[in-house]
Write an enzyme that holds these catalytic residues in place. Structure first.
Site, mmCIF file in Angstrom:
data_model
loop_
_atom_site.group_PDB
_atom_site.id
_atom_site.type_symbol
_atom_site.label_atom_id
_atom_site.label_comp_id
_atom_site.label_asym_id
_atom_site.label_seq_id
_atom_site.Cartn_x
_atom_site.Cartn_y
_atom_site.Cartn_z
ATOM 1 N N HIS A 17 5.990 25.303 -19.952
ATOM 2 C CA HIS A 17 5.917 26.697 -20.408
ATOM 3 C C HIS A 17 5.762 26.752 -21.936
ATOM 4 O O HIS A 17 4.984 27.539 -22.460
ATOM 5 C CB HIS A 17 7.212 27.454 -20.070
ATOM 6 C CG HIS A 17 7.482 27.642 -18.599
ATOM 7 N ND1 HIS A 17 8.571 27.102 -17.974
ATOM 8 C CD2 HIS A 17 6.824 28.339 -17.645
ATOM 9 C CE1 HIS A 17 8.577 27.458 -16.704
ATOM 10 N NE2 HIS A 17 7.530 28.204 -16.467
ATOM 11 N N LYS A 41 11.333 34.955 -5.585
ATOM 12 C CA LYS A 41 12.117 33.734 -5.327
ATOM 13 C C LYS A 41 13.586 34.053 -5.626
ATOM 14 O O LYS A 41 13.874 34.988 -6.367
ATOM 15 C CB LYS A 41 11.677 32.600 -6.256
ATOM 16 C CG LYS A 41 10.190 32.422 -6.385
ATOM 17 C CD LYS A 41 9.853 31.548 -7.605
ATOM 18 C CE LYS A 41 8.365 31.480 -7.856
ATOM 19 N NZ LYS A 41 7.995 30.774 -9.083
ATOM 20 N N SER A 130 9.304 24.005 -12.713
ATOM 21 C CA SER A 130 10.749 24.237 -12.785
ATOM 22 C C SER A 130 11.472 23.725 -11.536
ATOM 23 O O SER A 130 12.597 23.229 -11.618
ATOM 24 C CB SER A 130 11.031 25.725 -12.961
ATOM 25 O OG SER A 130 10.404 26.201 -14.118
#
Ligand code: ADP
Length: 162
Positions: A17, A41, A130
């Site tokens: 990121h 999520k 992630s």
């Protein structure tokens, strides 16, 4: 002042990121990482924690034109609110494309001026996400090459609190 938004879950923020945010800042004057506070999520970290971690990690770049906000709602609304000229998405592999096309066209359908710009990360982060970081950490693996020290500390704290 051309502004770009980088929407995502950032659960947690990784060097992938950060790499995309820095690249975006080379093109756009103002870059805002938009942390989805209502993700589909179920994230490991709360919205506030994800925002805090992203702020701390991106402050480490020393580029003050990169900001972080939490946002609940459609990214096109955020684009309008901030007068952004682009939505930045990171492309890791061809496998990302199908989903990214759906998102980009859907956003354009909702807001014609919502341009999506795809950036490629440094090759060393092309496989990083992630979920992988959370999984490695859950088995006690070393994650120092994927996330900054401040994020690593928070992950370890969260894991030991469980
Ligand atoms: P993830 O896909 O890891 O769950 P997010 O939903 O937080 O990540 O994604 C936010 C944006 O950052 C997306 O455009 C995603 O493609 C991008 N991104 C995440 N990790 C990387 C990486 N390693 N390299 C390039 N872009 C990335």
């Amino acid at each position: 002042m051309p502004t770009a938004l980088i929407p995502g879950t950032f659960d947690p923020i990784t060097y992938g990121h950060i790499d995309i945010a820095v690249r975006a800042s080379n093109i756009f004057k103002r870059v805002i990482a938009v942390v989805a506070t209502n993700p589909s999520k179920s994230p490991m970290f709360s919205a506030d924690e994800r925002v805090d971690m992203a702020k701390e990690a991106l402050a480490g770049t020393g580029i003050r034109r990169i900001e972080v906000i939490g946002y609940s709602g459609l990214i096109v609304n955020c684009v309008m609110e901030y007068g952004a000229s682009a939505i930045i998405r990171g492309l890791r592999a061809v496998s990302d494309l199908d989903y990214e096309f759906q998102m980009a066209f859907t956003n354009r359908n909702m807001l014609e001026s919502a341009e999506t710009v795809f950036l490629m990360p440094s090759a060393k982060y092309a496989y990083l996400n992630s979920t992988l970081v959370r999984q490695i950490a859950s088995y006690g693996g070393e994650i120092g090459e994927f996330v900054p020290e401040s994020v690593k500390r928070r992950i370890i704290e969260k894991m030991s609190a469980k």
